[in-house]
Design an enzyme around this catalytic site. Structure first.
Site, PDB file in Angstrom:
ATOM      1  N   GLU A  27       0.315  -1.047   0.354  1.00 44.93           N
ATOM      2  CA  GLU A  27      -0.055  -0.139   0.016  1.00 44.93           C
ATOM      3  C   GLU A  27       0.814   1.121   0.302  1.00 44.93           C
ATOM      4  O   GLU A  27       1.247   1.587   0.807  1.00 44.93           O
ATOM      5  CB  GLU A  27      -1.184   0.056   1.099  1.00 44.93           C
ATOM      6  CG  GLU A  27      -1.888   1.014   1.420  1.00 44.93           C
ATOM      7  CD  GLU A  27      -2.577   0.459   2.401  1.00 44.93           C
ATOM      8  OE1 GLU A  27      -2.644   0.401   3.386  1.00 44.93           O
ATOM      9  OE2 GLU A  27      -3.458   2.320   2.658  1.00 44.93           O
ATOM     10  N   LYS A  31       4.640   0.606   8.779  1.00 47.54           N
ATOM     11  CA  LYS A  31       4.789   2.084   8.386  1.00 47.54           C
ATOM     12  C   LYS A  31       3.634   3.463   9.377  1.00 47.54           C
ATOM     13  O   LYS A  31       4.442   4.278   9.150  1.00 47.54           O
ATOM     14  CB  LYS A  31       4.357   1.810   6.377  1.00 47.54           C
ATOM     15  CG  LYS A  31       5.017   0.917   5.880  1.00 47.54           C
ATOM     16  CD  LYS A  31       4.223   1.102   4.437  1.00 47.54           C
ATOM     17  CE  LYS A  31       2.928  -0.097   4.306  1.00 47.54           C
ATOM     18  NZ  LYS A  31       2.902   0.019   3.505  1.00 47.54           N
ATOM     19  N   ARG A  66       5.250 -12.866   9.459  1.00 47.59           N
ATOM     20  CA  ARG A  66       6.137 -11.777   9.523  1.00 47.59           C
ATOM     21  C   ARG A  66       7.070 -10.973   9.569  1.00 47.59           C
ATOM     22  O   ARG A  66       7.616 -12.217  10.619  1.00 47.59           O
ATOM     23  CB  ARG A  66       5.054 -11.117   9.934  1.00 47.59           C
ATOM     24  CG  ARG A  66       3.654  -9.990   9.159  1.00 47.59           C
ATOM     25  CD  ARG A  66       3.117  -8.560  10.130  1.00 47.59           C
ATOM     26  NE  ARG A  66       3.867  -7.674   9.717  1.00 47.59           N
ATOM     27  CZ  ARG A  66       2.826  -6.714   8.799  1.00 47.59           C
ATOM     28  NH1 ARG A  66       2.553  -7.283   8.435  1.00 47.59           N
ATOM     29  NH2 ARG A  66       3.907  -5.783   8.979  1.00 47.59           N
TER      30      ARG A  66
HETATM   31  P1  ATP Z   1       2.250  -1.889   7.507  1.00 42.12           P
HETATM   32  O1  ATP Z   1       2.027  -2.031   8.252  1.00 42.12           O
HETATM   33  O2  ATP Z   1       4.330  -2.051   7.713  1.00 42.12           O
HETATM   34  O3  ATP Z   1       1.838  -1.120   6.477  1.00 42.12           O
HETATM   35  P2  ATP Z   1       1.638  -4.614   5.713  1.00 42.12           P
HETATM   36  O4  ATP Z   1       0.902  -5.488   5.589  1.00 42.12           O
HETATM   37  O5  ATP Z   1       0.349  -3.061   5.850  1.00 42.12           O
HETATM   38  O6  ATP Z   1       2.514  -3.263   6.358  1.00 42.12           O
HETATM   39  P3  ATP Z   1       1.015  -3.387   3.151  1.00 42.12           P
HETATM   40  O7  ATP Z   1       2.198  -2.565   2.439  1.00 42.12           O
HETATM   41  O8  ATP Z   1       0.149  -3.831   3.207  1.00 42.12           O
HETATM   42  O9  ATP Z   1       2.581  -3.594   4.106  1.00 42.12           O
HETATM   43  O10 ATP Z   1       2.720  -4.680   2.535  1.00 42.12           O
HETATM   44  C1  ATP Z   1       2.905  -5.431   0.993  1.00 42.12           C
HETATM   45  C2  ATP Z   1       3.072  -6.918   1.530  1.00 42.12           C
HETATM   46  O11 ATP Z   1       4.470  -6.658   2.241  1.00 42.12           O
HETATM   47  C3  ATP Z   1       1.964  -7.622   1.852  1.00 42.12           C
HETATM   48  O12 ATP Z   1       1.825  -9.219   1.012  1.00 42.12           O
HETATM   49  C4  ATP Z   1       2.480  -7.903   3.413  1.00 42.12           C
HETATM   50  O13 ATP Z   1       2.172  -9.311   4.042  1.00 42.12           O
HETATM   51  C5  ATP Z   1       4.260  -7.574   3.177  1.00 42.12           C
HETATM   52  N1  ATP Z   1       4.825  -7.539   4.677  1.00 42.12           N
HETATM   53  C6  ATP Z   1       4.820  -6.145   5.182  1.00 42.12           C
HETATM   54  N2  ATP Z   1       5.407  -5.910   6.748  1.00 42.12           N
HETATM   55  C7  ATP Z   1       6.450  -7.712   6.081  1.00 42.12           C
HETATM   56  C8  ATP Z   1       6.694  -7.729   7.121  1.00 42.12           C
HETATM   57  N3  ATP Z   1       7.378  -7.409   8.092  1.00 42.12           N
HETATM   58  N4  ATP Z   1       7.277  -8.990   7.177  1.00 42.12           N
HETATM   59  C9  ATP Z   1       6.714 -10.005   5.861  1.00 42.12           C
HETATM   60  N5  ATP Z   1       6.200  -9.038   4.468  1.00 42.12           N
HETATM   61  C10 ATP Z   1       5.793  -8.175   5.400  1.00 42.12           C
HETATM   62 MG    MG Z   2      -1.214  -1.999   5.253  1.00 43.84          MG
END
Ligand code: ATP
Ligand code: MG
Length: 559
Positions: A36, A270, A260
């Site tokens: 995102e 983020k 994760r």
């Molecule tokens: P954040 O909470 O940091 O925003 P998110 O999962 O909402 O993380 P996205 O931008 O939706 O972030 O993530 C893009 C991809 O990266 C998704 O498939 C997510 O599952 C993966 N991802 C995000 N954080 C991690 C992590 N700590 N370890 C492994 N994969 C991750």
């Molecule tokens: Mg997210």
């Protein structure tokens, strides 16, 4: 365990191999990395990138970069640009760049299709009421009083939602599934919400936006994704993912979840990183203390180090926490192979060699990288007055301290053996200058009579040294788990007040032309990288990572 492009062999790997054997997707492997654009990528994303791009590469398939941009109030073009830069830097080669927002028209059509088939309805409950009526794990939810509206009424209301007739959150479109389902995600989840907000790509075309669950599986379907790999928190959403594509009768990719990445002393969210940026608690998304890809790049981490780290993690079905030291291990491993060795003194102490000829400057030959003979040699000027590391001299040495002290002989790297004879102190009694003698027969660092010294220390010639700002970093948080806080406190209370120390170092003159981004090993101190703020008139270096400090450990133990 076999090591592949995506890491040690693992259950996702096994699923893909099996799907290829059974020809489930016609022999295709097509993954996607779906960030995102609501912030900069962090090292957790490096894991997801390694997995998604890694499997595509390993199986001769494709990986899309998809922006999951369904939350207009949080998303920005700046984030889109930074994400592309970071994925590219990490070696991700995407088959194409896609945006969930490109599918808004199609998603709208599909929502209408579900209304027509009696699988979706417009609900007038507020988001709070929807939440309250959802029930709990032990109690079923309550059916909405709007659940049994006619198809015609639903079509009319949904069209008017789209046309902007209603204020934010006044109504929503909900899937009609099962308010008594054991899975809360299936209790008539919201598909569309009203939000009069400008979208970074679609502008003000839409005032209704699809929810993640309604957009994600369908986006995967449109792109022909085979394996939709995401993190474990989406495991409970998989039945909903499946429900939407099944109800719509469209191509059905398979969602697979993995753990994760969590790292000690690090926050990978983020939202929280944005808070640090917005409150000015760090110097921006690319502050070298940040766990963002851009912060790590600026700090001097290499893409290879991050790739090796991410690949080595493997995947599992339970969340755990990885030691930050494992990441640092990979950074050292890679820099050790490639970084030029140079001499720099971070806490300078003056050394005067009394018997060295006044005005003489010798050019000493120094090895650029003992790990890589092709890196060659350079010369380093040597003269009567030098700087050594303050820590490398003790007037009253503790036991096992083998560096310079009165009467002790040490080797100056690429120089001579010197012996300390006397010290000069300031009014407070601090040693500000050490006087030594040198043995001219030891030039280059060996004694012809086979005399041994226990220590080799680094130095720079005072008259030739160049000053540089050196930024030395420690972990951004003091707690292993920065989310653990005292009552009433926020995670920011765990920030490390000593995470940045700014020093004025003395560097050997070959560093005068260091370009921003170039990486070095400062001998005996660690790996350093010229910062983007660095200019020839004022060099600035970041400490990327320290060397393993054996003396520090001895000293700590004996305390
Ligand atoms: P954040 O909470 O940091 O925003 P998110 O999962 O909402 O993380 P996205 O931008 O939706 O972030 O993530 C893009 C991809 O990266 C998704 O498939 C997510 O599952 C993966 N991802 C995000 N954080 C991690 C992590 N700590 N370890 C492994 N994969 C991750
Ligand atoms: Mg997210």
């Amino acid at each position: 365990m076999s090591t592949t492009d995506s890491g040690p062999s693992n259950f996702i790997h096994d699923i893909i191999v099996k799907d290829l054997e059974t020809n489930k997707y016609g022999g295709r492997v097509h993954t996607r990395f779906p960030p995102e654009p609501n912030g900069y990528l962090h090292v957790g994303h490096a894991k997801s990138i390694a997995i998604n791009f890694g499997f595509a590469k390993e199986f001769g398939g494709k990986c899309n970069l998809r922006f999951d941009d369904t939350n207009p109030t949080k998303e920005e073009t700046e984030y889109v640009d930074s994400i592309m830069e970071d994925v590219r830097w990490l070696g991700g080669e995407w088959a194409g760049v896609y945006y969930a927002s490109d599918y808004f028209d199609q998603l709208y059509q599909w929502a209408v299709q579900l209304i027509k088939s009696g699988k979706a309805y417009v609900c007038d409950l507020s988001p709070d009421e929807v939440r309250q009526q959802r029930g709990t794990l032990t109690e079923p939810g309550k059916e909405s009083p709007y659940r049994n509206r006619t198809v015609e009424e639903n079509l009319d209301l949904f069209e008017r939602m789209r046309a902007g007739e209603f204020p934010d959150a006044a109504r929503s479109l909900r899937a009609k599934i099962d308010m008594a389902s054991a899975n809360l995600n299936l209790r008539d989840p919201i598909m569309y919400r009203i939000l009069h907000a400008e979208h970074h790509r679609t502008g003000d075309k839409w005032c209704i936006y699809p929810m993640y669950d309604f957009a994600h599986g369908e986006s995967d379907s449109i792109e022909g994704i085979t394996h939709s790999i995401c993190t474990l928190e989406f495991e409970d959403h998989r039945p909903l993912y499946d429900w939407y594509v099944e109800q719509l009768g469209i191509y059905h990719p398979q969602q697979i979840e993995f753990d994760r990445l969590n790292l000690t002393y690090t926050l990978l969210s983020k939202r929280k990183l944005l808070q640090l940026v917005q409150q000015g608690l760090v110097a921006g998304w690319d502050d070298p203390r940040m766990p963002t890809i851009s912060g790590m790049r600026r700090r001097g981490y290499t893409p290879e180090a991050l790739q090796n780290f991410a690949r080595g993690l493997g995947v599992s079905k339970t969340n755990g926490t990885t030691e930050l030291s494992l990441l640092e291990y990979h950074v050292r491993e890679d820099l050790n192979k490639h970084a030029m060795r140079v001499m720099a003194v971070l806490r300078p102490l003056r050394v005067v060699i009394d018997n060295y000829p006044e005005g003489l400057v010798e050019q000493m030959e120094a090895v650029n990288n003992p790990e890589d003979p092709s890196a060659g040699t350079r010369t380093v000027p040597f003269s009567k007055v030098l700087y050594i590391e303050d820590d490398d001299f003790r007037e009253a040495p503790p036991p096992k301290y083998f560096r310079l002290s009165p009467g002790k002989e040490v080797r100056l790297r690429y120089g001579y053996f010197i012996t300390a004879t006397s010290v000069v102190k300031d009014a407070q009694g601090n040693v500000v200058e050490v006087h030594c003698t040198y043995d001219p027969a030891t030039r280059g660092g060996d004694s012809p009579d086979g005399r041994k010294v226990k220590s080799t220390i680094h130095w720079v010639s005072a008259e030739h040294a160049i000053d540089a700002e050196v930024r030395v970093y420690d972990t951004l948080f003091t707690r292993e788990n920065p989310n653990e806080v005292e009552e009433g406190q926020e995670f920011t209370s765990n920030l490390n007040p000593k995470s940045l120390e700014v020093l004025t170092g003395k560097l050997e003159p070959s560093l005068a032309n260091a370009m921003p981004g170039s990486r070095y090993q400062f001998e005996r101190l660690g790996y350093f990288c010229a910062d983007k703020d660095s200019v020839p008139e004022k060099l600035v270096f970041n400490r990327t990572v320290a060397l393993r400090d054996t003396w520090g450990k001895i000293e700590k133990k004996s305390k």
